[in-house]
Design a protein around this motif. Structure first.
Motif, PDB file in Angstrom:
ATOM      1  N   ALA A  93       0.839  -1.208   0.000  1.00 47.26           N
ATOM      2  CA  ALA A  93       0.000   0.000   0.000  1.00 47.26           C
ATOM      3  C   ALA A  93       0.873   1.256   0.000  1.00 47.26           C
ATOM      4  O   ALA A  93       0.536   2.267  -0.617  1.00 47.26           O
ATOM      5  N   THR A  94       2.020   1.173   0.685  1.00 43.08           N
ATOM      6  CA  THR A  94       2.883   2.345   0.788  1.00 43.08           C
ATOM      7  C   THR A  94       3.500   2.694  -0.556  1.00 43.08           C
ATOM      8  O   THR A  94       3.615   3.860  -0.919  1.00 43.08           O
ATOM      9  N   LEU A  95       3.902   1.663  -1.291  1.00 38.32           N
ATOM     10  CA  LEU A  95       4.601   1.912  -2.556  1.00 38.32           C
ATOM     11  C   LEU A  95       3.658   1.890  -3.767  1.00 38.32           C
ATOM     12  O   LEU A  95       4.085   2.158  -4.885  1.00 38.32           O
ATOM     13  N   HIS A  96       2.391   1.599  -3.500  1.00 41.00           N
ATOM     14  CA  HIS A  96       1.413   1.421  -4.571  1.00 41.00           C
ATOM     15  C   HIS A  96       1.371   2.599  -5.544  1.00 41.00           C
ATOM     16  O   HIS A  96       1.320   2.424  -6.765  1.00 41.00           O
ATOM     17  N   ASN A  97       1.405   3.831  -4.999  1.00 41.18           N
ATOM     18  CA  ASN A  97       1.240   5.016  -5.847  1.00 41.18           C
ATOM     19  C   ASN A  97       2.546   5.559  -6.407  1.00 41.18           C
ATOM     20  O   ASN A  97       2.540   6.452  -7.240  1.00 41.18           O
ATOM     21  N   PRO A 135       2.786   4.858 -10.500  1.00 42.10           N
ATOM     22  CA  PRO A 135       1.733   5.469 -11.331  1.00 42.10           C
ATOM     23  C   PRO A 135       1.524   6.953 -11.055  1.00 42.10           C
ATOM     24  O   PRO A 135       0.936   7.649 -11.873  1.00 42.10           O
ATOM     25  N   GLN A 136       2.009   7.444  -9.890  1.00 38.66           N
ATOM     26  CA  GLN A 136       1.775   8.860  -9.581  1.00 38.66           C
ATOM     27  C   GLN A 136       3.077   9.676  -9.542  1.00 38.66           C
ATOM     28  O   GLN A 136       3.104  10.776  -8.978  1.00 38.66           O
ATOM     29  N   ASN A 137       4.140   9.154 -10.091  1.00 37.08           N
ATOM     30  CA  ASN A 137       5.406   9.916 -10.235  1.00 37.08           C
ATOM     31  C   ASN A 137       5.901  10.509  -8.920  1.00 37.08           C
ATOM     32  O   ASN A 137       6.338  11.658  -8.872  1.00 37.08           O
ATOM     33  N   GLN A 138       5.800   9.736  -7.835  1.00 34.19           N
ATOM     34  CA  GLN A 138       6.143  10.329  -6.541  1.00 34.19           C
ATOM     35  C   GLN A 138       7.627  10.203  -6.217  1.00 34.19           C
ATOM     36  O   GLN A 138       8.318   9.318  -6.734  1.00 34.19           O
ATOM     37  N   ILE A 139       8.080  11.075  -5.339  1.00 31.53           N
ATOM     38  CA  ILE A 139       9.483  11.090  -4.910  1.00 31.53           C
ATOM     39  C   ILE A 139       9.529  10.952  -3.396  1.00 31.53           C
ATOM     40  O   ILE A 139       8.795  11.635  -2.684  1.00 31.53           O
ATOM     41  N   ILE A 140      10.423  10.090  -2.889  1.00 32.45           N
ATOM     42  CA  ILE A 140      10.671   9.999  -1.446  1.00 32.45           C
ATOM     43  C   ILE A 140      12.151  10.268  -1.237  1.00 32.45           C
ATOM     44  O   ILE A 140      12.991   9.613  -1.873  1.00 32.45           O
TER      45      ILE A 140
END
Ligand SMILES: [Zn+2]
Ligand SMILES: [Zn+2]
Length: 370
Positions: free
Chosen positions: A298-302, A305-310
């Protein structure tokens, strides 16, 4: 001279008599310490969780968030003179000529891990009456900031986080023009996790950069931290009374998260609700000895597909110390009655253990040296 030291072998923390340092090189500066802030890092060192004394010393002098007055300068020092106020950097470069980060004066990105840190790793800190330091690691501070300049070092954490976030988000070309403007956060929402000194200073920084800023923290309202958040034009939301779903509804899209709390499960929950193209910045570490379960799928799900950065960020380089001092000046002009409230109490050296061994309530606690 007097200094406050931790003895890892005997598990003691007390005031010691330490030889007063003298200038030995032309580029050195002798400092009289005025104030040193205390943070979780110092308390972890006092709990013997980490921290390393210099070679051949049985103790480590504590303290890394310092404000000092110049008392003498080496002959090659031209831009500082006795009476000037300075804030010193914490981390010093490693000796490996192959470390490109340290060679480029970006020791906060040291690639070998063999850097040293004042008051933390193999170098004595600033809870001492006098210190001698290399001029290259000292940043002059206007006298008008003398009452708040001890907050410079904690503010550098937010400064470095913001610089990186703006650099990384230049991947979004329609935001690039905004990123170079006076208010790069205009039209964007920032969420600060935690209302300690690093969180509140971060909130102030995001507000002056134009972000619509929310602080999500545990304590219920009313409380002093929530009052400060409201006074700077940000919104405080208590995680006790507003669970994640309701929080998300109130905040809407989350473009940037600045994590400054030791409550990783809550941080992960917020990460799971980051917006498309959003960036999540971790500034506090987790304790591997206190694992917590997370739903990794669930944490890495997006993420993809949502171009997120951590990203994770630690420490700060010379440019971020400069911008922190400039922005403290902006904070002081904009919120003259609010900024000093971040410093809850000042303690004389003899009472330092009261704030080193436990965390009293409030925000920032400071040890007064001279
Ligand atoms: Zn600190
Ligand atoms: Zn290095």
């Amino acid at each position: 001279m007097k200094a406050i030291a931790v003895f890892p072998e005997t598990k003691e923390i007390h005031v010691v008599e330490h030889p007063e340092p003298q200038i030995e090189h032309p580029e050195q500066v002798k400092l009289r310490l005025l104030e040193v802030g205390v943070c979780g890092t110092d308390r972890h060192i006092c709990a013997l969780a980490f921290g390393t004394p210099p070679a051949h010393s049985e103790y480590l002098i504590l303290g890394h968030e310092a404000l000092a007055e110049v008392v003498a300068v080496g002959e090659a020092v031209t831009h500082l003179q006795p009476g000037d106020l300075v804030v010193p950097e914490v981390r010093r470069p490693c000796a490996d000529p192959a470390c490109r980060a340290c060679q480029a004066s970006h020791q906060d990105f040291c690639q070998t891990g063999t850097y040293t840190e004042r008051g933390i790793k193999e170098l004595h800190g600033y809870m001492a009456e006098y210190v001698v330091d290399d001029v290259h690691f000292l940043h002059p501070v206007p006298k008008a900031l003398s009452q708040v300049a001890v907050l410079t070092e904690p503010l550098t954490i937010a400064e470095k986080a913001l610089v990186q976030a703006l650099q990384i988000q230049q991947r979004l070309p329609w935001q690039t023009s905004a990123a170079t403007s006076a208010e790069p956060g205009s039209g964007l929402t920032a969420v600060v996790l935690g209302a300690g000194p690093i969180g509140l200073l971060g909130a102030m920084l995001f507000v002056i950069q134009g972000f619509d800023t929310y602080v999500y923290s545990r304590a219920q309202t009313p409380n002093d931290k929530a009052d400060i958040v409201a006074a700077i034009g940000a919104t405080y939301i208590s995680a006790e009374t507003t669970p994640m779903e309701a929080f998300k509804e109130r905040v809407g899209q989350i473009d940037l998260v600045y994590e400054a709390m030791d409550a990783a499960p809550l941080a992960i929950e917020v990460l799971q609700n980051l917006n498309r193209n959003g960036i999540f910045i971790f500034t506090s570490g987790t304790n591997p000895k206190q694992p917590f379960g997370i739903d990794s799928a669930a944490t890495l799900h997006n993420l993809t597909p949502q171009n997120q950065i951590i990203i994770g960020t630690v420490n700060a380089g010379p440019a971020t110390f400069q911008s922190a001092i400039e922005h403290l000046g902006v904070f002081q002009q904009r919120w003259p009655a609010i900024l000093p409230r971040l410093i809850t109490e000042r303690y004389p050296m003899e009472r330092a253990s009261e704030v080193l061994l436990q965390k009293p309530g409030g925000i920032k606690h400071v040890v007064t040296i001279g």
